[in-house]
Design an enzyme around this catalytic site. Structure first.
Site, PDB file in Angstrom:
ATOM      1  N   SER A   8      44.271 -12.411  32.320  1.00 26.19           N
ATOM      2  CA  SER A   8      44.754 -11.264  33.076  1.00 26.19           C
ATOM      3  C   SER A   8      44.568 -11.536  34.558  1.00 26.19           C
ATOM      4  O   SER A   8      43.699 -12.316  34.948  1.00 26.19           O
ATOM      5  CB  SER A   8      43.979  -9.993  32.689  1.00 26.19           C
ATOM      6  OG  SER A   8      44.370  -8.912  33.516  1.00 26.19           O
ATOM      7  N   HIS A   9      45.353 -10.872  35.357  1.00 22.05           N
ATOM      8  CA  HIS A   9      45.172 -10.962  36.803  1.00 22.05           C
ATOM      9  C   HIS A   9      43.862 -10.293  37.226  1.00 22.05           C
ATOM     10  O   HIS A   9      43.365 -10.536  38.307  1.00 22.05           O
ATOM     11  CB  HIS A   9      46.345 -10.291  37.523  1.00 22.05           C
ATOM     12  CG  HIS A   9      47.585 -11.122  37.499  1.00 22.05           C
ATOM     13  ND1 HIS A   9      48.356 -11.271  36.379  1.00 22.05           N
ATOM     14  CD2 HIS A   9      48.159 -11.861  38.470  1.00 22.05           C
ATOM     15  CE1 HIS A   9      49.376 -12.060  36.668  1.00 22.05           C
ATOM     16  NE2 HIS A   9      49.279 -12.437  37.925  1.00 22.05           N
ATOM     17  N   SER A  10      43.318  -9.463  36.363  1.00 18.98           N
ATOM     18  CA  SER A  10      42.095  -8.719  36.656  1.00 18.98           C
ATOM     19  C   SER A  10      40.967  -9.158  35.723  1.00 18.98           C
ATOM     20  O   SER A  10      41.122  -9.131  34.493  1.00 18.98           O
ATOM     21  CB  SER A  10      42.348  -7.222  36.467  1.00 18.98           C
ATOM     22  OG  SER A  10      41.139  -6.504  36.410  1.00 18.98           O
ATOM     23  N   ASP A  67      48.670 -11.212  30.439  1.00 17.41           N
ATOM     24  CA  ASP A  67      49.264  -9.951  30.845  1.00 17.41           C
ATOM     25  C   ASP A  67      50.683 -10.115  31.387  1.00 17.41           C
ATOM     26  O   ASP A  67      51.635 -10.012  30.635  1.00 17.41           O
ATOM     27  CB  ASP A  67      48.338  -9.129  31.751  1.00 17.41           C
ATOM     28  CG  ASP A  67      47.912  -9.792  33.044  1.00 17.41           C
ATOM     29  OD1 ASP A  67      48.438 -10.865  33.408  1.00 17.41           O
ATOM     30  OD2 ASP A  67      47.020  -9.232  33.710  1.00 17.41           O
TER      31      ASP A  67
END
Length: 131
Positions: A8-10, A67
């Site tokens: 995920s980017h997070s 994601d």
């Protein structure tokens, strides 16, 4: 046992998805988060993903769930990095929603599923209705 990597980017999202999936699969530890950048900011890092693949691999292969957008490109780059290093890990990227797909994948992996069956389980989650 098939390992699973959540991209995920997070970092918070990757870690949270792993926590939820572990809970659903009664503590299965073969799911590794690979989210965000080293400094905690939003983004993806191919080397971070490659390291997570190595950590998740027990010899039975690894399924990646990601994601959006560049997370797929970063995952593909991570696989190329590992190939360039001469690592022979069976890694596939699932075309599946990150939360539902991860839960389905982890449950299948915890039950002893193969890379193909874990991938299939993750991808079949696209068809799940919530209502």
């Amino acid at each position: 046992m098939v390992g699973i990597v959540i991209v995920s980017h997070s970092w918070k999202i990757a870690e949270g998805v792993c926590d939820l999936a572990r809970e659903m699969a009664q503590g299965h530890e073969g799911i590794i988060p690979a989210g965000g950048l080293e400094d905690g900011s939003i983004g993806t890092d191919a080397q971070r993903i490659a390291d997570a693949i190595v950590e998740a691999d027990t010899g039975d292969g690894v399924v990646i769930l990601a994601d959006i957008g560049s997370s797929i490109m970063s995952a593909e780059t991570a696989i190329e990095l590992l190939e360039d290093e001469g690592r022979n890990i069976n890694v596939v990227i699932a075309d599946a929603p990150i939360v539902e797909g991860s839960v389905c994948a982890v449950v299948e992996a915890a039950g002893g599923g193969s890379v193909d069956s874990v991938l299939k389980s993750a991808e079949e989650s696209r068809e799940s209705n919530k209502l």
